[in-house]
Design a protein around this motif. Sequence first.
Motif, PDB file in Angstrom:
ATOM      1  N   GLN A   1       0.831  -1.206   0.000  1.00  0.00           N
ATOM      2  CA  GLN A   1       0.000   0.000   0.000  1.00  0.00           C
ATOM      3  C   GLN A   1       0.864   1.252   0.000  1.00  0.00           C
ATOM      4  O   GLN A   1       0.457   2.286  -0.512  1.00  0.00           O
ATOM      5  CB  GLN A   1      -0.970   0.002   1.175  1.00  0.00           C
ATOM      6  CG  GLN A   1      -0.393   0.373   2.511  1.00  0.00           C
ATOM      7  CD  GLN A   1      -1.468   0.495   3.586  1.00  0.00           C
ATOM      8  OE1 GLN A   1      -2.619   0.116   3.382  1.00  0.00           O
ATOM      9  NE2 GLN A   1      -1.106   1.014   4.735  1.00  0.00           N
TER      10      GLN A   1
ATOM     11  N   GLU B   1      -0.645  -1.294  -6.164  1.00  0.00           N
ATOM     12  CA  GLU B   1      -1.841  -0.871  -5.428  1.00  0.00           C
ATOM     13  C   GLU B   1      -2.964  -1.897  -5.571  1.00  0.00           C
ATOM     14  O   GLU B   1      -3.766  -2.092  -4.649  1.00  0.00           O
ATOM     15  CB  GLU B   1      -2.312   0.505  -5.886  1.00  0.00           C
ATOM     16  CG  GLU B   1      -2.726   0.611  -7.340  1.00  0.00           C
ATOM     17  CD  GLU B   1      -1.578   0.981  -8.258  1.00  0.00           C
ATOM     18  OE1 GLU B   1      -1.842   1.400  -9.402  1.00  0.00           O
ATOM     19  OE2 GLU B   1      -0.418   0.863  -7.830  1.00  0.00           O
ATOM     20  N   THR B   2      -3.007  -2.586  -6.727  1.00  0.00           N
ATOM     21  CA  THR B   2      -4.004  -3.642  -6.906  1.00  0.00           C
ATOM     22  C   THR B   2      -3.703  -4.830  -6.004  1.00  0.00           C
ATOM     23  O   THR B   2      -4.610  -5.440  -5.419  1.00  0.00           O
ATOM     24  CB  THR B   2      -4.052  -4.090  -8.374  1.00  0.00           C
ATOM     25  OG1 THR B   2      -4.336  -2.957  -9.206  1.00  0.00           O
ATOM     26  CG2 THR B   2      -5.121  -5.141  -8.593  1.00  0.00           C
TER      27      THR B   2
ATOM     28  N   GLN C   1      -5.764   5.824  -6.968  1.00  0.00           N
ATOM     29  CA  GLN C   1      -5.220   4.625  -6.330  1.00  0.00           C
ATOM     30  C   GLN C   1      -5.497   4.636  -4.828  1.00  0.00           C
ATOM     31  O   GLN C   1      -5.833   3.602  -4.239  1.00  0.00           O
ATOM     32  CB  GLN C   1      -3.710   4.522  -6.591  1.00  0.00           C
ATOM     33  CG  GLN C   1      -3.317   4.196  -8.012  1.00  0.00           C
ATOM     34  CD  GLN C   1      -3.384   5.393  -8.935  1.00  0.00           C
ATOM     35  OE1 GLN C   1      -3.489   6.530  -8.468  1.00  0.00           O
ATOM     36  NE2 GLN C   1      -3.317   5.171 -10.234  1.00  0.00           N
ATOM     37  N   TRP C   2      -5.357   5.816  -4.210  1.00  0.00           N
ATOM     38  CA  TRP C   2      -5.603   5.925  -2.771  1.00  0.00           C
ATOM     39  C   TRP C   2      -7.062   5.611  -2.459  1.00  0.00           C
ATOM     40  O   TRP C   2      -7.364   4.889  -1.512  1.00  0.00           O
ATOM     41  CB  TRP C   2      -5.232   7.324  -2.281  1.00  0.00           C
ATOM     42  CG  TRP C   2      -5.394   7.498  -0.816  1.00  0.00           C
ATOM     43  CD1 TRP C   2      -4.513   7.135   0.166  1.00  0.00           C
ATOM     44  CD2 TRP C   2      -6.525   8.060  -0.141  1.00  0.00           C
ATOM     45  NE1 TRP C   2      -5.018   7.439   1.404  1.00  0.00           N
ATOM     46  CE2 TRP C   2      -6.254   8.010   1.252  1.00  0.00           C
ATOM     47  CE3 TRP C   2      -7.729   8.604  -0.566  1.00  0.00           C
ATOM     48  CZ2 TRP C   2      -7.154   8.488   2.207  1.00  0.00           C
ATOM     49  CZ3 TRP C   2      -8.624   9.074   0.381  1.00  0.00           C
ATOM     50  CH2 TRP C   2      -8.331   9.012   1.747  1.00  0.00           C
TER      51      TRP C   2
ATOM     52  N   PHE D   1      -2.023   4.459   6.540  1.00  0.00           N
ATOM     53  CA  PHE D   1      -2.601   4.692   5.214  1.00  0.00           C
ATOM     54  C   PHE D   1      -3.347   6.020   5.167  1.00  0.00           C
ATOM     55  O   PHE D   1      -3.351   6.706   4.137  1.00  0.00           O
ATOM     56  CB  PHE D   1      -3.544   3.545   4.862  1.00  0.00           C
ATOM     57  CG  PHE D   1      -4.339   3.776   3.614  1.00  0.00           C
ATOM     58  CD1 PHE D   1      -3.751   3.664   2.363  1.00  0.00           C
ATOM     59  CD2 PHE D   1      -5.686   4.119   3.681  1.00  0.00           C
ATOM     60  CE1 PHE D   1      -4.487   3.883   1.211  1.00  0.00           C
ATOM     61  CE2 PHE D   1      -6.426   4.338   2.535  1.00  0.00           C
ATOM     62  CZ  PHE D   1      -5.818   4.219   1.299  1.00  0.00           C
TER      63      PHE D   1
ATOM     64  N   ALA E   1      -2.237  -4.638  -3.168  1.00  0.00           N
ATOM     65  CA  ALA E   1      -2.617  -4.207  -1.812  1.00  0.00           C
ATOM     66  C   ALA E   1      -4.114  -4.420  -1.587  1.00  0.00           C
ATOM     67  O   ALA E   1      -4.534  -4.897  -0.520  1.00  0.00           O
ATOM     68  CB  ALA E   1      -2.242  -2.742  -1.606  1.00  0.00           C
ATOM     69  N   THR E   2      -4.930  -4.092  -2.577  1.00  0.00           N
ATOM     70  CA  THR E   2      -6.377  -4.298  -2.425  1.00  0.00           C
ATOM     71  C   THR E   2      -6.721  -5.792  -2.332  1.00  0.00           C
ATOM     72  O   THR E   2      -7.617  -6.184  -1.588  1.00  0.00           O
ATOM     73  CB  THR E   2      -7.143  -3.671  -3.599  1.00  0.00           C
ATOM     74  OG1 THR E   2      -6.739  -4.296  -4.830  1.00  0.00           O
ATOM     75  CG2 THR E   2      -6.875  -2.185  -3.692  1.00  0.00           C
TER      76      THR E   2
ATOM     77  N   GLU F   1     -11.308  -0.697   0.085  1.00  0.00           N
ATOM     78  CA  GLU F   1     -11.077  -2.029   0.643  1.00  0.00           C
ATOM     79  C   GLU F   1     -10.837  -1.966   2.145  1.00  0.00           C
ATOM     80  O   GLU F   1     -11.229  -2.875   2.884  1.00  0.00           O
ATOM     81  CB  GLU F   1      -9.893  -2.695  -0.067  1.00  0.00           C
ATOM     82  CG  GLU F   1     -10.114  -2.948  -1.550  1.00  0.00           C
ATOM     83  CD  GLU F   1     -11.347  -3.801  -1.812  1.00  0.00           C
ATOM     84  OE1 GLU F   1     -11.725  -4.617  -0.940  1.00  0.00           O
ATOM     85  OE2 GLU F   1     -11.953  -3.642  -2.888  1.00  0.00           O
ATOM     86  N   TRP F   2     -10.193  -0.907   2.611  1.00  0.00           N
ATOM     87  CA  TRP F   2     -10.040  -0.741   4.063  1.00  0.00           C
ATOM     88  C   TRP F   2     -11.415  -0.593   4.722  1.00  0.00           C
ATOM     89  O   TRP F   2     -11.670  -1.150   5.797  1.00  0.00           O
ATOM     90  CB  TRP F   2      -9.173   0.480   4.365  1.00  0.00           C
ATOM     91  CG  TRP F   2      -7.712   0.186   4.472  1.00  0.00           C
ATOM     92  CD1 TRP F   2      -6.712   0.613   3.647  1.00  0.00           C
ATOM     93  CD2 TRP F   2      -7.070  -0.599   5.491  1.00  0.00           C
ATOM     94  NE1 TRP F   2      -5.499   0.138   4.081  1.00  0.00           N
ATOM     95  CE2 TRP F   2      -5.684  -0.608   5.211  1.00  0.00           C
ATOM     96  CE3 TRP F   2      -7.524  -1.298   6.606  1.00  0.00           C
ATOM     97  CZ2 TRP F   2      -4.762  -1.287   6.011  1.00  0.00           C
ATOM     98  CZ3 TRP F   2      -6.608  -1.966   7.402  1.00  0.00           C
ATOM     99  CH2 TRP F   2      -5.253  -1.961   7.099  1.00  0.00           C
TER     100      TRP F   2
ATOM    101  N   ILE G   1      -7.768   1.807  -2.634  1.00  0.00           N
ATOM    102  CA  ILE G   1      -7.340   1.073  -1.439  1.00  0.00           C
ATOM    103  C   ILE G   1      -8.232   1.436  -0.253  1.00  0.00           C
ATOM    104  O   ILE G   1      -8.560   0.579   0.576  1.00  0.00           O
ATOM    105  CB  ILE G   1      -5.860   1.369  -1.134  1.00  0.00           C
ATOM    106  CG1 ILE G   1      -4.975   0.952  -2.310  1.00  0.00           C
ATOM    107  CG2 ILE G   1      -5.413   0.637   0.128  1.00  0.00           C
ATOM    108  CD1 ILE G   1      -3.503   1.279  -2.128  1.00  0.00           C
TER     109      ILE G   1
END
Length: 434
Positions: A62, A101-102, A155-156, A132, A104-105, A162-163, A159
Amino acid sequence: MSLSSNTVHDDYIPLLLHGIIGILYNRFSDLWPPALDCLAVLVSKHKDLVWSQFIQFIAVYQSKGLTVRNQEKLLAVSHPESIIDCFSLYLATDFDYTPLETIATLLLQALQKIPDVAESCSRHVVTLFLNFMGYTDGSITSVDSYMSDKCKGKQWKMILKEWLNLLRAMRNARSLSQSKIIQEILTERVLDESDPDIQAKALDCILNCKDEFLIPYSQNLKNLIGLKTLREELTTWAVSHDSLSIQKCHRSHVVPLVIHVLTPKVRKLKLLGSRKHTGVSHRKAILRFLLQFDAKELQLFFSLLLKSLIPGSLQLEMFSCQSGDLLESISDAVGTSSIICLESLTWKRANGFLHLVEEIFGTFGMTHIGPYLNALLIIVVRLLESCMRNLGNSSDEKDPCKQSNHPDNGCSNDQEADNSIDLNECPNEMTVAD
């Protein structure tokens, strides 16, 4: 199946972790769902062996996913500048892998499959989430003490969703580490995002706490977020003190949430409709809806509007240790800083803000906007001053009279100077006039 039945020896478990995450590098996305299922079972069954490394993977991906562009790396490797680069390229040929970043998701999606494990290790999970969200140290003095330059971009936001899905999956929200800080971040920052999907996920996370002062109004809040249900909710939900639809003991908790949900829709007209007149109509409906709140309750609305004009670097400096009145500190900043309106706004945003101020003046009475009138008018004057300066520079370049100093050019510079207005003094004059 082998992992579920514990037939894999412990010595191979760390290798499996690396191998399964390596599969996620493959862009063939049909491989990802079964790989995530294996990863979830692996972490769940062998948490003691792989948890610390798994969390480290999420932290790295991330972080690098938001700072390193894969395409730039590919270009750098494909154009070696020395014989050493050529040798390195020969030894390890780069390939077109899944963006970091993908990945990380995907790792967060694997963790969503085992929310009980995430809850039991909430201290590590929450620390990663706070990092994050732009918080660097362990002790957060204020919700606004974050690095805003790290919290933006597609991108942020990808992610972030998903958080939020992970936090929503952890049903026992009150038991999480630093749960109070998380609730404040969700309310004051994430609900302020313009994306309705992010707002809806954040509201679900807030409702996970099952606060008795929010449960009766959960559907009303969800209707205000959804663009298809917004207009009907604005016309049917009476929120004034006289209506008693919001209990008096609940107003201090419910009204701020309503304002946090609606303020982004007021700021960004295109969120309310694909056509301009539709967006304007919806925004006027929102402003009329807010008119049901009293002046004290509307303080948050005007504070959020003014705060959006302040650059992120100034916000961190102003509000990181702010414990006093938010509106007062913002008004002081507007009155003393000359860069707030001129450098933080594009011409499009500046034009939109002027139209918004005009609609506010046409909707609210003096009892509502009186405390904020000085700050709003200072901003308007500075925006107009900036436009006048830009127009003046443009006309100077095009007007041959102003480019020539010949006495017969038919232009009088002295007369122009006498008739001009020193707009640099306008902010000071506005302050005195108020």
